[in-house]
Design a protein around this motif. Structure first.
Motif, PDB file in Angstrom:
ATOM      1  N   VAL A 278       0.868  -1.192   0.000  1.00 38.46           N
ATOM      2  CA  VAL A 278       0.000   0.000   0.000  1.00 38.46           C
ATOM      3  C   VAL A 278       0.898   1.233   0.000  1.00 38.46           C
ATOM      4  O   VAL A 278       1.462   1.605   1.013  1.00 38.46           O
ATOM      5  CB  VAL A 278      -0.941   0.005   1.240  1.00 38.46           C
ATOM      6  N   SER A 279       1.043   1.857  -1.180  1.00 35.22           N
ATOM      7  CA  SER A 279       1.983   2.976  -1.256  1.00 35.22           C
ATOM      8  C   SER A 279       1.393   4.103  -2.084  1.00 35.22           C
ATOM      9  O   SER A 279       0.216   4.054  -2.464  1.00 35.22           O
ATOM     10  CB  SER A 279       3.300   2.485  -1.858  1.00 35.22           C
ATOM     11  N   GLY A 280       2.238   5.104  -2.372  1.00 37.34           N
ATOM     12  CA  GLY A 280       1.771   6.232  -3.170  1.00 37.34           C
ATOM     13  C   GLY A 280       1.493   5.831  -4.609  1.00 37.34           C
ATOM     14  O   GLY A 280       0.701   6.466  -5.296  1.00 37.34           O
ATOM     15  N   GLY A 281       2.145   4.786  -5.076  1.00 41.54           N
ATOM     16  CA  GLY A 281       1.986   4.387  -6.476  1.00 41.54           C
ATOM     17  C   GLY A 281       1.317   3.040  -6.664  1.00 41.54           C
ATOM     18  O   GLY A 281       0.955   2.686  -7.779  1.00 41.54           O
ATOM     19  N   HIS A 282       1.158   2.260  -5.587  1.00 41.20           N
ATOM     20  CA  HIS A 282       0.659   0.888  -5.734  1.00 41.20           C
ATOM     21  C   HIS A 282      -0.310   0.482  -4.638  1.00 41.20           C
ATOM     22  O   HIS A 282      -0.174   0.933  -3.494  1.00 41.20           O
ATOM     23  CB  HIS A 282       1.834  -0.104  -5.743  1.00 41.20           C
ATOM     24  N   THR A 283      -1.245  -0.365  -5.018  1.00 39.88           N
ATOM     25  CA  THR A 283      -2.087  -1.067  -4.033  1.00 39.88           C
ATOM     26  C   THR A 283      -2.232  -2.461  -4.619  1.00 39.88           C
ATOM     27  O   THR A 283      -3.031  -2.700  -5.529  1.00 39.88           O
ATOM     28  CB  THR A 283      -3.462  -0.390  -3.891  1.00 39.88           C
ATOM     29  N   ASP A 284      -1.408  -3.377  -4.161  1.00 39.15           N
ATOM     30  CA  ASP A 284      -1.306  -4.699  -4.780  1.00 39.15           C
ATOM     31  C   ASP A 284      -1.421  -5.795  -3.729  1.00 39.15           C
ATOM     32  O   ASP A 284      -0.934  -5.637  -2.601  1.00 39.15           O
ATOM     33  CB  ASP A 284       0.081  -4.867  -5.432  1.00 39.15           C
ATOM     34  N   LEU A 285      -2.016  -6.912  -4.141  1.00 33.66           N
ATOM     35  CA  LEU A 285      -2.074  -8.107  -3.297  1.00 33.66           C
ATOM     36  C   LEU A 285      -1.198  -9.191  -3.932  1.00 33.66           C
ATOM     37  O   LEU A 285      -1.161  -9.307  -5.157  1.00 33.66           O
ATOM     38  CB  LEU A 285      -3.504  -8.641  -3.240  1.00 33.66           C
ATOM     39  N   PHE A 286      -0.546  -9.983  -3.094  1.00 34.26           N
ATOM     40  CA  PHE A 286       0.374 -11.016  -3.594  1.00 34.26           C
ATOM     41  C   PHE A 286       0.209 -12.322  -2.827  1.00 34.26           C
ATOM     42  O   PHE A 286      -0.154 -12.318  -1.641  1.00 34.26           O
ATOM     43  CB  PHE A 286       1.837 -10.596  -3.386  1.00 34.26           C
ATOM     44  N   VAL A 287       0.550 -13.411  -3.507  1.00 36.53           N
ATOM     45  CA  VAL A 287       0.812 -14.670  -2.822  1.00 36.53           C
ATOM     46  C   VAL A 287       2.328 -14.802  -2.814  1.00 36.53           C
ATOM     47  O   VAL A 287       2.959 -14.779  -3.879  1.00 36.53           O
ATOM     48  CB  VAL A 287       0.168 -15.864  -3.568  1.00 36.53           C
ATOM     49  N   CYS A 288       2.927 -14.893  -1.623  1.00 35.88           N
ATOM     50  CA  CYS A 288       4.391 -14.942  -1.507  1.00 35.88           C
ATOM     51  C   CYS A 288       4.790 -16.312  -0.981  1.00 35.88           C
ATOM     52  O   CYS A 288       4.326 -16.714   0.104  1.00 35.88           O
ATOM     53  CB  CYS A 288       4.901 -13.895  -0.514  1.00 35.88           C
ATOM     54  N   THR A 289       5.634 -17.028  -1.712  1.00 40.18           N
ATOM     55  CA  THR A 289       6.085 -18.321  -1.205  1.00 40.18           C
ATOM     56  C   THR A 289       7.525 -18.264  -0.688  1.00 40.18           C
ATOM     57  O   THR A 289       7.990 -19.198  -0.050  1.00 40.18           O
ATOM     58  CB  THR A 289       5.938 -19.431  -2.275  1.00 40.18           C
ATOM     59  N   SER A 290       8.215 -17.173  -0.996  1.00 41.65           N
ATOM     60  CA  SER A 290       9.556 -16.924  -0.436  1.00 41.65           C
ATOM     61  C   SER A 290       9.830 -15.443  -0.681  1.00 41.65           C
ATOM     62  O   SER A 290       9.077 -14.787  -1.403  1.00 41.65           O
ATOM     63  CB  SER A 290      10.613 -17.788  -1.144  1.00 41.65           C
TER      64      SER A 290
END
Ligand code: KG4
Ligand code: ZN
Length: 369
Positions: free
Chosen positions: A143-155
């Motif tokens: 959540v930033s000034g340029g992005h609002t992204d969701l991720f699946v992180c495995t590492s």
């Protein structure tokens, strides 16, 4: 490879010139940030040409200060890491060119790091208890000034984007809200402060849902709703629009209420998508998530921070949130993530280039993917 891996990180993607020294992917030995906020404040946002020029002036003194503060010299540096995407291309080029020049002159390996992936690594900094095994797989949120992204992180280096904003980023919405309310730039911190004094039920602003199973975000409707509440409905369109009122007619208490109500809607919109992502998790990964990893300037927000902490607790997830100094843009997150590329001997070379866009939505952290 040596037991002690010391990475010099460089970050210049937007309006902060930053350099940091991080040991073994966790211990932040220095974290120097030369902010340009004062230069951009009169314009109500970042002016790319001013940003690139200021990076040029700040980059080498910032790198020297980071080495000096950490008590390291060029000989003890294992590798040089640089945020090379996404961001303002003129800004990125300054950092990437400086990193390549130093890597060549000092004969060090170079590692290009995706700025957004680095934000997801920020919770690990100065937190030795959060090692890979305890947090992955994890749901990631930037959540930033340029992005609002969701991720699946495995590492740390393997992240798959599953949601993004279709219009404004959440930080941009906070900045625009502050602008509408006449509160200056950057808007997030001041809206946060004013919201603490306001009534969050005073106004009902829209919480964007999009399609029933969508993991994407939208904040432009919220911003427009605040605009019309403050200035009334416009006569005319676009740049010629005339508004019947403006923020100067508001009392301090009314501004506090508007900040609190705006913030409630923005945070609720994020929480709604976290719920959906958790429900859909089985379609992205086999093992259940252990943590939620959050990065980006807006996780400095008081309400969002506490909402995510209680949400994680009720879903028995670890809430891995960065220390305050690692929420906003910094180079420690770049150097920390680069550690994991370094131990895998996954280096770039002097052909490394800057790019205004991020890696493909489903990607590992390596620059060539
Ligand atoms: O991560 P960051 O430093 O830069 C980007 O990569 O975009 O985030 C900057 C954003 C700005 O939009 C700023 O207004 C917002 O983070 N921000 C906040 C708070 N502190 C910074 N937003 C809400 N509440 C805050 N306390
Ligand atoms: Zn950022």
């Amino acid at each position: 490879m040596a037991d002690r891996i010391v990475i010099l990180g460089i970050e210049s993607s937007c309006d902060e010139t930053a350099a940091s020294v991080v040991t073994n992917g966790c211990a932040v030995d220095s974290n120097i940030i030369a902010s340009q906020a004062d230069l951009h404040e009169p314009y109500g946002g970042v002016v790319p040409e001013i940003a690139s020029r200021a990076h040029l002036e700040h980059i080498l003194p910032t790198v020297s200060a980071a080495l000096q503060r950490a008590g390291e010299s060029r000989s003890s540096i294992t590798a040089i890491a640089v945020g090379h995407r996404p961001g303002l291309i003129g800004s990125l080029l300054v950092g990437v060119t400086a990193a390549k020049a130093l890597a060549w002159a000092w004969n060090k390996p170079i590692i290009g790091i995706d700025h957004i992936h680095a934000h997801l690594y920020a919770p690990m900094l100065n937190e030795p208890a959060l090692n890979g095994e305890s947090v992955y797989p994890a749901l990631g949120l930037v959540v930033s000034g340029g992005h609002t992204d969701l991720f699946v992180c495995t590492s740390p280096t393997n992240v798959q984007r599953i949601g993004h904003t279709i219009d404004d980023a959440i930080g941009e919405a906070f900045d625009k809200a502050a602008n509408i309310l006449g509160l200056g730039y950057p808007g997030g911190p001041v809206v946060d402060r004013r919201a603490r004094r306001g009534d969050d039920q005073a106004h009902t602003f829209p919480v964007s849902r999009l399609d029933a199973d969508s993991l994407n975000f939208s904040f432009s409707g919220l911003k427009t709703s605040l605009l019309y509440t403050v200035r009334g409905h416009p006569v005319g369109r676009g740049r010629d629009a005339q508004y019947p009122k403006d923020a100067t007619q508001l009392t301090d208490a009314q501004i506090d209420d508007l900040c609190a109500s705006f913030e409630r809607a923005a945070v609720d919109a994020v929480m709604l998508k976290l719920d959906r992502a958790l429900k859909q998790w089985g379609s992205f990964a086999d093992a259940p998530p252990r943590a939620i990893l959050v990065g980006g300037g807006v996780i400095a927000n008081t309400r969002l921070r506490s909402a995510i902490q209680s949400w994680a607790q009720s879903n028995t997830l670890i809430a891995a949130l960065p220390h305050f100094e690692f929420c906003l843009d910094n180079a420690a997150m770049i150097a920390g993530l680069a550690h994991h590329r370094c131990i895998a001997h996954d280096f770039d070379d002097l052909t490394l280039s800057a790019s205004p866009v991020s890696a493909s939505p489903s990607s590992s952290a390596h620059s060539s993917t």
